[in-house]
Every structure is written in structure tokens, then in C-alpha cells.
Design a protein around this motif. Structure first.
Motif, mmCIF file in Angstrom:
data_model
loop_
_atom_site.group_PDB
_atom_site.id
_atom_site.type_symbol
_atom_site.label_atom_id
_atom_site.label_comp_id
_atom_site.label_asym_id
_atom_site.label_seq_id
_atom_site.Cartn_x
_atom_site.Cartn_y
_atom_site.Cartn_z
ATOM 1 N N TRP A 143 -32.480 -23.925 -95.336
ATOM 2 C CA TRP A 143 -32.909 -22.539 -95.079
ATOM 3 C C TRP A 143 -32.360 -21.103 -95.019
ATOM 4 O O TRP A 143 -32.038 -21.101 -94.347
ATOM 5 C CB TRP A 143 -34.254 -23.141 -94.017
ATOM 6 N N ALA A 170 -30.776 -21.942 -91.343
ATOM 7 C CA ALA A 170 -30.357 -23.286 -90.827
ATOM 8 C C ALA A 170 -29.334 -24.747 -92.216
ATOM 9 O O ALA A 170 -30.208 -23.859 -93.516
ATOM 10 C CB ALA A 170 -31.635 -23.242 -90.386
ATOM 11 N N THR A 228 -25.740 -30.514 -87.872
ATOM 12 C CA THR A 228 -26.524 -28.786 -88.299
ATOM 13 C C THR A 228 -25.808 -27.650 -88.399
ATOM 14 O O THR A 228 -25.230 -27.466 -86.799
ATOM 15 C CB THR A 228 -28.320 -28.888 -87.579
ATOM 16 N N TYR A 239 -26.981 -23.238 -87.445
ATOM 17 C CA TYR A 239 -28.585 -22.424 -87.432
ATOM 18 C C TYR A 239 -27.789 -20.901 -87.056
ATOM 19 O O TYR A 239 -26.736 -21.012 -86.143
ATOM 20 C CB TYR A 239 -28.667 -22.969 -85.704
ATOM 21 N N VAL A 256 -34.203 -28.026 -87.904
ATOM 22 C CA VAL A 256 -34.000 -28.351 -89.678
ATOM 23 C C VAL A 256 -33.711 -30.172 -89.613
ATOM 24 O O VAL A 256 -32.841 -29.964 -88.567
ATOM 25 C CB VAL A 256 -32.925 -27.628 -90.131
ATOM 26 N N ARG A 272 -34.093 -33.284 -92.211
ATOM 27 C CA ARG A 272 -34.250 -33.740 -93.872
ATOM 28 C C ARG A 272 -34.763 -35.771 -93.663
ATOM 29 O O ARG A 272 -34.168 -36.727 -93.270
ATOM 30 C CB ARG A 272 -32.871 -33.332 -94.351
ATOM 31 N N VAL A 309 -36.730 -31.546 -97.300
ATOM 32 C CA VAL A 309 -36.225 -30.716 -95.663
ATOM 33 C C VAL A 309 -36.841 -30.005 -95.055
ATOM 34 O O VAL A 309 -37.941 -29.443 -95.707
ATOM 35 C CB VAL A 309 -34.614 -29.966 -96.438
ATOM 36 N N LEU A 362 -38.358 -27.585 -91.577
ATOM 37 C CA LEU A 362 -37.810 -26.764 -90.301
ATOM 38 C C LEU A 362 -39.159 -26.725 -89.455
ATOM 39 O O LEU A 362 -40.015 -26.073 -90.450
ATOM 40 C CB LEU A 362 -37.797 -25.204 -91.425
ATOM 41 N N CYS A 395 -35.675 -22.205 -99.696
ATOM 42 C CA CYS A 395 -34.705 -23.389 -98.656
ATOM 43 C C CYS A 395 -33.897 -23.253 -100.202
ATOM 44 O O CYS A 395 -34.437 -22.918 -101.077
ATOM 45 C CB CYS A 395 -35.588 -24.609 -98.697
#
Length: 124
Positions: A36, A49, A57, A59, A69, A71, A78, A80, A95
Motif C-alpha cells: 500500500w 506497508a 511485512t 511499514y 497489512v 493478505r 491484500v 490494510l 495498492c
């Protein structure tokens, strides 16, 4: 065509929450990283993220501890989750995904696709 479609943006009060979703569709063989990004008025787009295929992950510092975040590989989606929203989180959220996909009958192992963006406004 391969595309990403975002949903879930809107208006939230400071301290509130929103959940964004982004679903990928098309002739997709696999998705590597998904992420994102956001762009506030008058500012450059920044990465918020990222989540890799193995679930790792990363950030940006400004959202650590507030955004999550995740998925769903089965759904090529995905998410958020944004909590404790602040006015400075106001932006258009995009995204993107790095994926292996077939476009015009040609396999691209690292096709980068962006969604159209969804507006998040944090205001009282």
C-alpha cells in the motif's frame, strides 16, 4: 487484463479505524509482494506497508503500531487495517503488486500493477 481494485476508503474521525481491501484479478500465476502506498495533497507518493509472499511485512515509521497489512493468497487480496487514524493519514491510498501473470498471452514473471486509488479522509 490484470487489474487491482481497491475498496474501503472514506471518512473517519481522528482515532477511528478503516479497513482497505485490494483484490487482484486476471490471469495471475502467483503474487510476490503486495503493498500500500499513499499520496497526500501536495506531497510525493510514499510506501506505507508491504507484505511479501512469505508474509514478511514492512511499514513506514509513521504508521507502525497503528496499521496492519495482511493478505489472503487464495483470494489474491491484500488488506490494510488502519487504527488510531490521524489527520495526517489523509491521502489517496493505492495498492500495488508484483506478480507473475499472463498478459496478451505473454508471461511476465514480475508484472507490476497499480490500483486506481481510494481516498481516505481523517477529520472531525
Amino acid at each position: 487484463q490484470v487489474q487491482l481494485v481497491e475498496s474501503g476508503g472514506g471518512l473517519a474521525q481522528p482515532g477511528g479505524s478503516l479497513r482497505l481491501s485490494c483484490a487482484a484479478s486476471g490471469r495471475i500465476l502467483g503474487i510476490n509482494a503486495m503493498g500500500w502506498h499513499r499520496q497526500a495533497p501536495g506531497k510525493q507518493r510514499e510506501s506505507v506497508a508491504v507484505i511479501t509472499s512469505d508474509g514478511s511485512t514492512k511499514y513506514v515509521d509513521s504508521v507502525k503500531g497503528r496499521f496492519t497489512v495482511s493478505r489472503d493468497n487464495a483470494k489474491n487480496t491484500v488488506y490494510l487495517q488502519m487504527n488510531s487514524l490521524k489527520s495526517e493519514d489523509t491521502a489517496v491510498y493505492f495498492c500495488n503488486a508484483d506478480m507473475a501473470a499472463v498478459v496478451d498471452d505473454i508471461l511476465d514473471r514480475h508484472l507490476e500493477v497499480w490500483g486506481q486509488g481510494t481516498l481516505v479522509t481523517v477529520s472531525s
